[in-house]
Write a protein that holds these residues in place. Structure first.
Motif, short mmCIF file in Angstrom:
data_model
loop_
_atom_site.label_atom_id
_atom_site.label_comp_id
_atom_site.label_asym_id
_atom_site.label_seq_id
_atom_site.Cartn_x
_atom_site.Cartn_y
_atom_site.Cartn_z
N LEU A 168 -7.09 23.45 6.22
CA LEU A 168 -7.53 22.74 5.02
C LEU A 168 -7.82 21.28 5.34
O LEU A 168 -7.14 20.66 6.16
N PRO A 169 -8.83 20.70 4.70
CA PRO A 169 -9.11 19.27 4.93
C PRO A 169 -7.98 18.41 4.38
O PRO A 169 -7.55 18.60 3.24
N LEU A 170 -7.52 17.46 5.18
CA LEU A 170 -6.45 16.55 4.77
C LEU A 170 -7.06 15.32 4.12
O LEU A 170 -7.73 14.53 4.77
N GLY A 181 1.90 5.18 11.26
CA GLY A 181 2.71 5.61 10.14
C GLY A 181 2.12 5.31 8.78
O GLY A 181 2.68 5.72 7.75
N GLU A 182 1.00 4.62 8.75
CA GLU A 182 0.36 4.26 7.49
C GLU A 182 -0.35 5.46 6.87
O GLU A 182 -0.84 6.34 7.58
N PRO A 183 -0.43 5.49 5.53
CA PRO A 183 -1.21 6.56 4.89
C PRO A 183 -2.69 6.38 5.15
O PRO A 183 -3.22 5.27 5.07
N VAL A 184 -3.36 7.47 5.47
CA VAL A 184 -4.80 7.46 5.72
C VAL A 184 -5.44 8.39 4.71
O VAL A 184 -5.12 9.59 4.64
N GLU A 185 -6.34 7.87 3.89
CA GLU A 185 -6.99 8.64 2.84
C GLU A 185 -8.41 8.99 3.25
O GLU A 185 -9.14 8.16 3.78
N GLU A 186 -8.79 10.23 2.97
CA GLU A 186 -10.12 10.72 3.30
C GLU A 186 -10.71 11.43 2.09
O GLU A 186 -9.98 11.91 1.22
N SER A 187 -12.01 11.53 2.05
CA SER A 187 -12.67 12.31 1.00
C SER A 187 -12.96 13.70 1.56
O SER A 187 -13.05 13.89 2.77
N ALA A 188 -13.10 14.65 0.66
CA ALA A 188 -13.39 16.03 1.09
C ALA A 188 -14.13 16.74 -0.03
O ALA A 188 -13.72 16.70 -1.20
N ASP A 189 -15.20 17.39 0.33
CA ASP A 189 -15.99 18.17 -0.64
C ASP A 189 -15.55 19.62 -0.52
O ASP A 189 -16.21 20.46 0.07
N ALA A 190 -14.39 19.89 -1.08
CA ALA A 190 -13.81 21.23 -0.98
C ALA A 190 -12.98 21.51 -2.22
O ALA A 190 -12.47 20.59 -2.87
N ALA A 232 -5.48 19.51 1.30
CA ALA A 232 -4.09 19.30 1.70
C ALA A 232 -3.78 17.81 1.71
O ALA A 232 -4.65 16.97 1.95
N LEU A 233 -2.50 17.48 1.43
CA LEU A 233 -2.04 16.09 1.39
C LEU A 233 -0.69 16.01 2.08
O LEU A 233 0.27 16.64 1.64
N ARG A 234 -0.62 15.25 3.15
CA ARG A 234 0.64 15.11 3.87
C ARG A 234 1.46 13.94 3.30
O ARG A 234 0.90 12.91 2.91
N VAL A 235 2.78 14.13 3.26
CA VAL A 235 3.68 13.05 2.87
C VAL A 235 4.60 12.74 4.05
O VAL A 235 4.75 13.56 4.97
N ARG A 237 3.43 5.40 -1.73
CA ARG A 237 3.52 5.74 -3.16
C ARG A 237 2.16 5.62 -3.83
O ARG A 237 1.73 6.53 -4.56
N LEU A 238 1.47 4.53 -3.58
CA LEU A 238 0.18 4.31 -4.23
C LEU A 238 -0.87 5.29 -3.74
O LEU A 238 -1.71 5.77 -4.52
N ALA A 239 -0.84 5.61 -2.44
CA ALA A 239 -1.81 6.57 -1.90
C ALA A 239 -1.59 7.96 -2.50
O ALA A 239 -2.54 8.65 -2.88
N LEU A 240 -0.33 8.38 -2.61
CA LEU A 240 -0.05 9.70 -3.18
C LEU A 240 -0.39 9.73 -4.66
O LEU A 240 -0.87 10.74 -5.18
N ARG A 241 -0.16 8.62 -5.33
CA ARG A 241 -0.51 8.54 -6.75
C ARG A 241 -2.01 8.77 -6.93
O ARG A 241 -2.44 9.48 -7.84
N ARG A 242 -2.82 8.15 -6.06
CA ARG A 242 -4.27 8.32 -6.16
C ARG A 242 -4.69 9.74 -5.81
O ARG A 242 -5.48 10.38 -6.53
N GLN A 243 -4.20 10.23 -4.69
CA GLN A 243 -4.70 11.50 -4.16
C GLN A 243 -4.11 12.72 -4.87
O GLN A 243 -4.79 13.73 -5.05
N LEU A 244 -2.85 12.64 -5.26
CA LEU A 244 -2.19 13.76 -5.92
C LEU A 244 -2.17 13.59 -7.44
O LEU A 244 -2.61 14.46 -8.19
#
Length: 262
Positions: free
Chosen positions: A184-186, A194-203, A207-210, A229-236
């Motif tokens: 699955l696209p992350l 260790g920093e959160p890395v956010e990507e876009s996906a047309d699917a 998947a979202l790793r914590v 926290r802020l990255a997960l709030r946006r993505q999830l």
């Protein structure tokens, strides 16, 4: 007289609590677990009233010593739901199966009273809790709530927004796991630093790793923990608000989401 409701395989005993002395003991235990935050505790008199009204106020005992406690109250829809508000286990009892048996005790308690659903909240950044709730119990992650409890001052949550996931567990539902995020696209991943890395996906399935241990990260790098926290709030959180559903949690620490029709 204290009612003994059951003895479990890990040699713990569950008792419904009734007396003021028991409620003071439960309050002190919660205080020690959350290290002094008054918002994490109940006034003993309120616990007495809740227990007298038939709510779930239970202590976990070993060798006649309280090592855990849990408080739940009836919620809407009336007669159909128990909301498990707080549960705590003494640090030396963590990892010994008490949490799993506590949920089983709640399940049987509810079934005996005709209650079909148990709800509770958990921090969606804590991977072990997400795995336990979604993969092991089969609870559904139904709502992401931003800063649910406001600012918290205990040593576990201080300086961090109290975003929570609402879990809903049918007492008759089977466990749904295991889940796999392979292929699955992350859209959220952990970078080399260790920093959160956010990507876009047309699917339609992502998947979202914590982090593997956000609680440790909060003590070593609280600013990075806030960025997670802020990255997960946006993505999830934002996706759930837009109609996406959490459909699983991989044991490697990854949420699985799908854009299901509502």
């Amino acid at each position: 007289m204290t009612e003994v409701l059951g003895t479990i395989a890990v040699a713990a005993e569950f008792r419904e609590l009734h007396t003021m002395a028991e409620m003071i003991q439960a309050n002190q235990l919660l205080d020690s677990i959350w290290q002094g935050d008054a918002s994490s505790r109940f006034d003993p008199a309120l616990l007495v009233a809740m227990a007298h009204a038939g709510n779930y106020v239970v202590g976990v005992f070993r060798d006649d010593e309280m090592v855990g406690t849990c408080v739940g109250f009836f919620a809407a829809p009336a007669g159909g739901t128990l909301h498990s508000h707080i549960a705590g286990v003494r640090s030396d009892q963590v990892g010994q199966g008490v949490g799993r048996e506590l949920k089983e005790h709640q399940r049987l308690w509810c079934m005996a009273r005709g209650i079909s659903t148990i709800t509770w909240t958990f921090d969606p950044l804590v991977a072990r809790n997400a795995y336990f709730n979604i993969s092991r119990l089969g609870a559904a992650a139904t709502e992401y709530v931003v800063n649910f409890y406001g600012a918290m001052s205990d040593n576990v949550n201080v300086g961090q927004a109290s975003d929570r996931m609402l879990a809903s567990w049918s007492v008759n539902s089977p466990r749904l796991g295991p889940f796999s995020a392979q292929g699955l696209p992350l859209v959220l991943d952990r970078g080399p630093d260790g920093e959160p890395v956010e990507e876009s996906a047309d699917a339609g399935k992502i998947a979202l790793r914590v982090p593997s241990d956000i609680e440790h990260l909060r003590t070593t790098d609280p600013e990075q923990a806030i960025r997670w926290r802020l990255a997960l709030r946006r993505q999830l959180g934002d996706r759930m608000s837009a109609g996406w559903h959490v459909t699983g949690f991989d044991k490697s620490g990854i949420y699985i989401m799908e854009a299901l029709e509502t």
